[in-house]
Structures are given as C-alpha cells and as structure tokens.
Design an enzyme around this catalytic site. Structure first.
Site, PDB file in Angstrom:
ATOM      1  CG  HIS A 266      -8.730   3.863   4.405  1.00 16.56           C
ATOM      2  ND1 HIS A 266      -9.316   4.393   3.184  1.00 16.56           N
ATOM      3  CD2 HIS A 266      -9.279   2.688   4.502  1.00 16.56           C
ATOM      4  CE1 HIS A 266     -10.185   4.061   2.583  1.00 16.56           C
ATOM      5  NE2 HIS A 266     -10.376   2.932   3.422  1.00 16.56           N
TER       6      HIS A 266
ATOM      7  CG  ASP B 143     -12.623   1.568   6.200  1.00 19.54           C
ATOM      8  OD1 ASP B 143     -11.853   1.868   7.124  1.00 19.54           O
ATOM      9  OD2 ASP B 143     -13.173   1.983   5.364  1.00 19.54           O
ATOM     10  CD  GLU B 144     -13.325   0.813   1.676  1.00 23.00           C
ATOM     11  OE1 GLU B 144     -14.162   1.045   0.721  1.00 23.00           O
ATOM     12  OE2 GLU B 144     -12.507   1.929   1.670  1.00 23.00           O
ATOM     13  CB  VAL B 145      -7.836  -4.469   6.102  1.00 22.88           C
ATOM     14  CG1 VAL B 145      -6.539  -4.881   6.294  1.00 22.88           C
ATOM     15  CG2 VAL B 145      -8.378  -3.196   7.026  1.00 22.88           C
TER      16      VAL B 145
END
Length: 505
Positions: free
Chosen positions: A238, A292-294
């Site tokens: 992100h 998160d969401e890597v």
C-alpha cells in the site's frame, strides 16, 4: 421539585448502556446555565474546556431562570492530571442526580469526561413547560474494553480538517476513545514529513495535504475529549504514493510496491519518519505499521531485490518477515508499541516481537491462537455478515451489533489480551460529503459492544434498534449527520416524511 420522568430521559436513553443505572422514575427541574453550572473540586484546563462544550450540549434551548431545584453539578475528580490519554486509563465514574443536588465522581479527568456525556443524556427540555429536567437516580459505570476506536482513511480520499474535527468532536458522544488515522495509502501521501519533505509530493494535489501543525491540532482536539490518536503508515505494501517523492525507496519505476526491502535507505527513511511521530507529534504509545496485503511479486521481478534475497537465502516471504520485524523493532526502540494487521501474524506467528499488537481483520486468522500465544489483539473482522468495516454499506446496525469481540476465545484470555476493537471507515467511497452517514449510527452500535457489559449486549436485545434510533436523533440534534437506523443500506437518505425516530424502509 420532582415530577414524572420525561419521555426521553429514561435509562434506555443513555448510550452506550452503562454498567449499572437506577432511576427513580421521577425527574428534577434543572436551572439552565453556562460552564459555571459545573463545579470542579480543583483546577483542570481540560475539564474547564469540557464544561464549556457540555453547557451547550446540555442546554441547547433558551430558557428563563425559574429557581429550579438543581442549579449545578458537583464534579469531584481524585487526580486532575491531564497529559495525553493512553491505553488503560481509568474511565470509570459515578453519577448521582437527586432532588436538590447532583454529583459526578471520577478517579481521573478521563472518567469525568465520560460521566459528563452520560449526564448530558439524562437532561431533557420540556417544550410545553419551557424548562429543563433531569432524570433522578444513580449511574455506576466503566468500560468493558479499554480500546474503543474509529479508523478514518485519508489516503483514498482527502478529508478536510473541518471534517476530521467534526469526527473527533462526535466520538465522545458514544464514549469512543481512539482515532486510528490511516494517514496514507497507495493513492496518496498527504502527510508532511520534516525528515523527508519530498514524500507529500505523492498527495492528490498540493491543496490536499496536512501540515504537521494541522496534525497537532487534530491530536490536541482529540486529547481534550479523551481520545487517543494512533497514526498508521501502512508498509511495505500500500506504499505506491511514497515512490512519487522518493522513488529510491521502491523496487523500480514500473513496480512500485512493496517498498524495497533490500536497501538500508528504506529502513533509514522509516526510522526518520518514526522519530517524527514519536518525537511529540503523536504522544500515544501505539503506532500502526500496517503490513497487510503484501504482494511480493515486485521483489521477485526486480533483479537487484531478487539478488539481495538470494544472497541471504531468503524467499520473498522471508523478505516480508525481515521487513515487518525490522520496522516493529524500530518502533519498539522508539518506545512505541507496533500494531500490525492480521497477515503479519498469519505468516510469522510467534516469530514476531511480543510487543506487537495484532489487528485482526481476517476471519481466517485464528484469534484464539493469537491470544493463547500471549499477544494482544484489536479485533474487528472485515468482510463478513457482521463486519465492523463501515464501508460495507449493506451491513446494517443490527448486524454489526451482533459481532462479539470475544467469540471463540476463553473468557480469561479475552479479558487479558483483547484490548477492544474499531469501526473501520475505509475511504474508497467516502469524502467530506458522506463521512458522517458512513460512520454513524453504526459506530454507535460498535461503541456499545465495546463499552457496555457483555451480558447487556448478548444476544442482541430487542430494544437495541429503538434505543439506537433515539441516539441517532441526539447525534442529529448535535449537528452530526448520522443516517437513519432502519435503512437496509447504510448512509441512505430517509425514505419519506416522518419523525427522526420512525424513519424506516
């Protein structure tokens, strides 16, 4: 002078429900006044500011002095020390309203603030008589969880300062005590960094930015209301917006995120940013580091990063572990507890430093394992039927109220390690035009789950929605543009003419 209790001044009118409330069924006339109505046994600039605010909230209508029996609220605080609110502050209070005297007792200024809110909800205006009345009785109260928050996202849409101030002002109405500020995301970096002034080139526009003075104003406004502000800089994913001003922190021009794990300069930059946050700008003991969401595909496809991983015998997932543990250690060294999202636990479990707080948003994360391993948790499952993600517009107030933070966790471990939870307002479809209706009144339902005794909220009481509708009307009266309670879709407009209490589809 005692008389029958007005319609709105009932035990059910207090939101969130107190630990213990006993009303006599009668009310006492109240002499309206300004800040001098509140009499403090000491000196506290914070409470004096609160008295000014609550004078307007308690007495919104003009009324003539008429010699009413109750002319003041005596506020007695054991410790009037202020400072910045922190996790675990004593927010308990005791409130007593009698025929001729009313008292509010608290151990700290933070408890006094919560008691002032309850008192404000027990005073009503009798339009026929043109006078104020308070419900007579007693309240003993304290929160179930110490950490009760709202997340706002200013990375997907810029929220003007005026909107953020309005959000902060409304949080104490539901006894919410944390503002989790998701400051930046892939789309925008609006924060002014003194150590890396190039970073806010990644803002949506030069006008859509926050100076550090702006941030300090938000933090101080929150402090005066007993609200902690926890900043979040999500990393290493992100983070595309970082690359606009500091392309050297990213793997390549065509593959921007996650941040480059192979460069010492990346961690030097993060360390400098954390120095700014911990150096007084954000006095809270927590800092949220995301995680998160890597998607590590950029690392594998960028030759320099891939070579760095290979030289250290690391997989891409090993590089991810190196990153999140390194930045957590940096935060701990600066005397801040790192908060990281579910994925960090799901990947690395007890390899994480023990100070890390796991912010659980994924239903696949085994929370029982997290707390059994001794880690603290902030809990709000994201995308399910009872989601506390406020951008899930089809999840109504009844559903979010049915989400129990201790589900699946032994009572002793829940008490020891579940700090509380958040309503999460992700900002993809939220800007200044609809932020209030996105957050409220559903945050009120979440607030009651986090404040009130468990027995009072499990199962969902039949009277919850009517009480929440009454709370929503109070929010509207205070200038908060909370959406109707009974809508199938959150933040929808009223369906037609009708009372604030009766709006439904």
């Amino acid at each position: 002078m005692l008389r029958l209790l007005p319609l709105l001044a009932t035990a059910a009118a207090v939101w969130p429900a107190p630990k213990s409330i006993s009303l006599s069924g009668a009310s006492v006339k109240v002499q309206p006044g300004g800040a001098a109505f509140f009499k403090l046994n000491g000196t506290s600039p914070l409470l004096e500011a609160a008295f000014e605010r609550y004078a307007g909230l308690v007495f919104p209508h003009r009324a003539a002095a008429d010699g009413a029996a109750l002319a003041s609220l005596a506020v007695r605080v054991v410790d009037v020390a202020e400072g910045a609110p922190q996790l675990g502050d004593d927010e308990s209070y005791a409130l007593s309203i009698g025929a001729t005297a009313a008292t509010l007792e608290a151990a700290t200024v933070w408890g006094a603030l919560r008691g002032l809110e309850t008192f404000s909800q027990l005073v009503s205006f009798d339009f026929d008589a043109g006078s104020y009345e308070a419900a007579a009785g007693a309240v003993e109260d304290a929160p179930r969880f110490p950490h009760r928050g709202l997340m706002i996202d200013t990375g997907r849409h810029f929220q003007p300062l005026a909107s953020i101030f309005e959000v902060v002002d409304a949080l104490p109405y539901a006894k919410i005590n944390v503002l989790h500020w998701h400051l930046v995301d892939a789309q925008s970096f609006p924060f002014e960094s003194k150590s890396m002034p190039e970073l806010w080139r990644g803002a949506f526009s030069p006008r859509e930015r926050y100076t550090q003075a702006d941030v300090a104003d938000v933090v101080e406004r929150a402090r005066l209301r007993g609200v902690r502000v926890i900043p979040e800089f999500d990393m290493p994913g992100h983070a595309d917006s970082w690359c606009v001003g500091r392309p050297d922190l990213c793997p390549s021009e065509t593959c921007a995120s996650p941040l480059d794990v192979s460069k010492a300069a990346t961690f030097d930059a993060i360390s400098g940013l954390l120095d700014e946050l911990a150096g007084g700008l954000f006095p809270d003991g927590f800092v949220h580091l995301g995680g998160d969401e890597v998607n590590t595909a950029c690392w594998e496809s960028t030759p320099s990063v891939a070579a760095w991983l290979k030289a250290r015998n690391l997989t891409a997932d090993g590089g991810y572990a190196h990153f999140v543990k390194t930045v957590a250690d940096l935060a701990i060294a600066k005397k801040r507890r790192p908060v990281q999202w579910s994925e960090v636990w799901d990947h690395f479990k007890t390899d994480l430093p023990r100070d890390v707080v796991i912010h659980v948003w994924k239903s696949v994360t085994n929370v029982a394992d997290v707390v059994a391993a001794g880690y603290d948790v902030i809990r709000n499952v994201g995308y399910d039927a009872t989601s506390w993600y406020l951008d899930n517009l089809n999840v109504n107030s009844s559903a979010v109220y049915g989400n129990e933070p201790c589900d699946g966790i032994p009572a002793d471990l829940c008490a020891a390690h579940v700090l509380g939870g958040h309503g999460e307002m992700w900002g993809e479809t939220v800007d200044a035009s609809d932020i209030d209706g996105t957050v409220w009144p559903r945050l009120g339902a979440i607030a009651e789950k986090l404040w009130s005794p468990e027995a009072a909220t499990i199962p969902t009481p039949a009277d919850m929605l009517p009480r929440l509708a009454e709370f929503r009307c109070r929010l509207n009266a205070r200038g908060v543009r909370a959406a109707p309670v009974y809508n199938a879709e959150a933040r929808s407009a009223p369906p037609g003419p009708g009372s604030c209490l009766k709006q439904r589809r």
